[in-house]
Design a protein around this motif. Structure first.
Motif, PDB file in Angstrom:
ATOM      1  N   ASN A   4      54.976  45.283  68.000  1.00 33.60           N
ATOM      2  CA  ASN A   4      54.905  45.798  66.639  1.00 33.60           C
ATOM      3  C   ASN A   4      54.932  44.599  65.700  1.00 33.60           C
ATOM      4  O   ASN A   4      55.956  43.950  65.546  1.00 33.60           O
ATOM      5  N   SER A   5      53.797  44.289  65.127  1.00 32.25           N
ATOM      6  CA  SER A   5      53.715  43.088  64.312  1.00 32.25           C
ATOM      7  C   SER A   5      52.636  43.253  63.266  1.00 32.25           C
ATOM      8  O   SER A   5      51.648  43.958  63.469  1.00 32.25           O
ATOM      9  N   ASP A   6      52.844  42.603  62.137  1.00 30.89           N
ATOM     10  CA  ASP A   6      51.807  42.562  61.120  1.00 30.89           C
ATOM     11  C   ASP A   6      50.801  41.451  61.410  1.00 30.89           C
ATOM     12  O   ASP A   6      49.749  41.393  60.788  1.00 30.89           O
ATOM     13  N   ASN A   7      51.150  40.564  62.353  1.00 32.66           N
ATOM     14  CA  ASN A   7      50.256  39.466  62.703  1.00 32.66           C
ATOM     15  C   ASN A   7      49.122  40.009  63.580  1.00 32.66           C
ATOM     16  O   ASN A   7      49.359  40.536  64.669  1.00 32.66           O
ATOM     17  N   LYS A  31      49.120  41.529  67.518  1.00 32.61           N
ATOM     18  CA  LYS A  31      48.751  42.921  67.805  1.00 32.61           C
ATOM     19  C   LYS A  31      47.696  42.983  68.899  1.00 32.61           C
ATOM     20  O   LYS A  31      47.742  43.822  69.798  1.00 32.61           O
ATOM     21  N   ASP A  85      42.206  46.637  59.789  1.00 32.77           N
ATOM     22  CA  ASP A  85      42.442  45.290  60.323  1.00 32.77           C
ATOM     23  C   ASP A  85      41.157  44.475  60.470  1.00 32.77           C
ATOM     24  O   ASP A  85      41.207  43.260  60.693  1.00 32.77           O
TER      25      ASP A  85
END
Length: 675
Positions: A15-18, A22, A452
């Protein structure tokens, strides 16, 4: 259209915004620290760490000092061609007395052989240096030694238990090797020899990094370690190459030299053209293309090679069509654990590519055999992860004239009278060693959202280049998106799919080599789509490029499909099977009627068995579809025809009544109490 089963690299949840985390979390790259370590192991090693390198260097220095004749003995594939050019060019620039020889694929086959050995002895050669071959040529090397010819073997193929008796054997796969990286291609080993002779890395890399890059990508060796350094930096060399032949070939092939080159372009555009010369043409054209300094000759050779590649594609298409006819007459060919098809006078240089296409079609290992005028049968094999095709072929070794290869690809030859025994023994090997045969799957990466897909995120993904073996291009997945629109492109040969999420986000994607009639998913169907991401530059403007690698209706279970496919194959091959839920697989006339009505309403149907099942999944299992199709075919109520260049199912009009109980498959099922 084939729906491919998917698998993950691992079960990590990130779980990452990077964006990179992901995408790459399923590969275990789930922290910034791990991202930063990707290039950590790309250092270059001292070539003198390779066993026998010191012996090879001393013998070559001696040959150059005494003006002895040095012969570079190459191979007819891309790795062998570039290796030959590399060493020939190096020795010529050093003023050595050097010549080269590459065997003919048809008359001599792979590697150092007695034909070339006798030619070497007759031409007063003093020193032979093999590139991309020689590790298995014990007899030929011993014969040359008796004639007073010294041999240095540079190779990267797996050695036998004993090494050839010669001056030096340079191979990172030697059992006694102390070299830290064993995944060099043939050109990689040849390049190491040059750096050892020069006692320098930078200058040889500037000179030969372009050729080394082509060979490393083309030979599908690991793009980690030294190879990652070679290709990542060599792509720049290739983009700025001073070889007029390479420049001419890339221009003719339509490569946009305004943009950086990628490993994908090398693997799918440049390498196949060089390989075509060894498959169906004259391999000397490729060598001369890479060596010439004359621009007119470069354009001429590039044109010849480009035409050969087109001819190769035409030959390939003809073979594929004939394979379709063969399977029609011999349906058991695709029911075996390993797909085995046999033809006559198919080009031995092309059947390897065609075998790969059979693997893609039936998702299992494939062997294509061709009967030559001499009566000898030659074959090429390709495999799937988890099934070593060379081990399977080795099991049949007593029936073969010769064979060689590695777990994913191999070649073989046998006498015509041993064909049936070979097929039987191959199946015996599969039964004895695999309860369930491995099948081809698609390794996918992490989940992403439509939002994304931005230029910034795609650019961050491209920092992981070069992509290839063991560093494959990431395949992220758009989960549970809606299919909003389907539009044909390029005269109907490709499709544009518009996908949307539960907000207003949409993205246009490209599905290549699929005609509209081959695609049978309704608009507004929820789908999971595996994609590859890139950047398309047109008139100076960059836009995201999204290519569909695989699309699956949300409720389509491709793994269950393969389970039922394998069950069907075993029953068709009359093998014993154990069923836990037997009632599910019992054939009834009503099931066959459901399928027949669907085909009658949609004839000709070219979307394939997967989409028949998808449309009828509430009424039929995948096994039901396969069984019903087979019985209808045996009753001559349907047939397979080529429709718009694609094999499809056509209803055969008839006024005569047919009894389904007379079909061979029905009788087979009845004997198992499945009908």
């Amino acid at each position: 259209m084939q729906i491919l089963p998917w698998k993950k690299y691992s079960e990590n949840k990130v779980n990452s915004d990077n964006f990179l985390l992901k995408v790459l979390g399923n590969r275990g790259i789930d922290t910034i620290e791990k991202l930063n370590k990707i290039d950590e192991n790309t250092k270059i090693y001292d070539p003198m760490l390779l066993n026998d390198m010191d012996k090879a260097v001393m013998r070559i220095y001696k040959a150059m000092d005494k003006n002895e004749t040095i012969l570079i003995h190459g191979d007819y594939d891309c790795d062998g061609i570039t290796s030959t050019v590399m060493l020939y060019d190096y020795f010529e620039n050093e003023g050595a007395n050097v010549i080269y020889y590459i065997p003919d694929r048809e008359s001599e086959g792979y590697g150092l052989n007695m034909t070339s050995a006798k030619m070497i002895a007759e031409n007063s050669v003093n020193l032979v240096i093999t590139v991309d071959n020689g590790i298995s040529s014990h007899e030929e090397i011993a014969w040359l030694k008796e004639k007073g010819v010294d041999v240095i073997v540079t190779d990267h193929h797996i050695p036998k238990e004993t090494l050839p008796d010669c001056v030096a054997v340079i191979n990172p796969h030697r059992s006694d090797s102390t070299y830290p990286f064993d995944n060099l291609c043939g050109a990689g080993v040849a390049f190491k020899l040059i750096t050892a002779l020069e006692q320098n890395f930078e200058e040889p890399f500037l000179q030969y990094g372009d050729l080394l890059t082509i060979a490393t990508v083309a030979d599908i060796v690991s793009l980690n370690g030294e190879n990652r350094y070679f290709v990542k930096n060599g792509l720049l060399n290739l983009h700025n190459t001073e070889r007029v032949g390479l420049s001419a070939l890339m221009t003719l092939a339509g490569i946009d030299m305004e943009n950086p080159l990628t490993a994908e372009q090398v693997g799918f555009i440049i390498a196949p053209r060089l390989n075509a010369t060894g498959r169906i043409g004259n391999v000397d054209d490729a060598v001369e293309l890479l060596l010439t300094h004359d621009e007119d000759e470069a354009r001429k050779k590039a044109s010849i090679i480009n035409s050969l590649n087109t001819e190769r594609k035409n030959i390939e298409s003809k073979i594929i069509a004939e394979i379709g006819d063969y399977i029609e007459k011999n349906p058991q060919a695709i029911n075996r654990s390993v797909t085995i098809v046999v033809g006559k006078d198919w080009n031995a240089g092309v059947i390897g590519i065609t075998a790969s296409k059979l693997v893609d079609r039936y998702l299992k290992p494939a062997i294509i055999l061709t009967v030559m005028d001499s009566g000898e049968i030659r074959g090429s094999a390709r495999s799937v992860e988890g099934f070593s095709i060379i081990d399977a072929i080795k099991y049949c070794g007593d029936l073969l004239i010769k064979y060689g290869g590695h777990p994913m690809a191999a070649g073989l030859s046998l006498k015509k009278e041993n064909l049936d025994l070979f097929i039987e023994k191959m199946e015996e090997y599969c039964r004895n060693n695999f309860g369930t045969m491995p099948y081809k799957t698609l390794a996918i990466d992490g989940n992403i959202d439509i939002k994304d897909i931005t230029l910034n995120n795609i650019n961050s993904l491209n920092t992981l280049e070069p992509f290839g073996c063991e560093n494959t291009q990431p395949i992220p997945v758009l989960r549970n998106v809606l299919l909003k629109a389907v539009s044909p492109l390029s005269n109907g040969n490709h499709l544009k799919l518009t996908l949307g999420d539960n907000t207003d986000n949409t993205v246009e994607t490209l599905l290549f080599s699929v005609k509209e009639k081959m695609f049978d998913i309704d608009i507004n169907t929820p789908v999971d789509v595996a994609v590859s991401l890139g950047i398309n530059t047109f008139r100076g403007i960059d836009r995201p490029s999204v290519k569909v690698v695989s699309i699956v209706p949300k409720d389509f279970d491709a793994t269950q499909k393969m389970t039922e496919r394998q069950l069907f194959d075993k029953i068709m091959c009359k093998e014993e099977v154990t069923l836990e839920n037997k009632e599910k697989y019992i054939f009834t006339r009503e099931k066959m009627i459901v399928l027949f009505k669907f085909l009658r309403e949609n004839t000709p149907y070219i979307a394939g068995e997967d989409f028949i099942y998808y449309n009828l999944k509430n009424q039929l299992s995948y096994f039901d579809v396969l069984v019903s199709l087979q019985i209808l075919k045996e009753l001559k109520l349907i047939k397979y025809e080529t429709v718009d260049g694609v094999r499809g199912i056509v209803i055969v009009p008839t006024k005569e009544k047919t009894d389904y109980k007379t079909a061979e498959t029905y009788i087979n099922l009845q004997s198992r109490q499945l009908a």
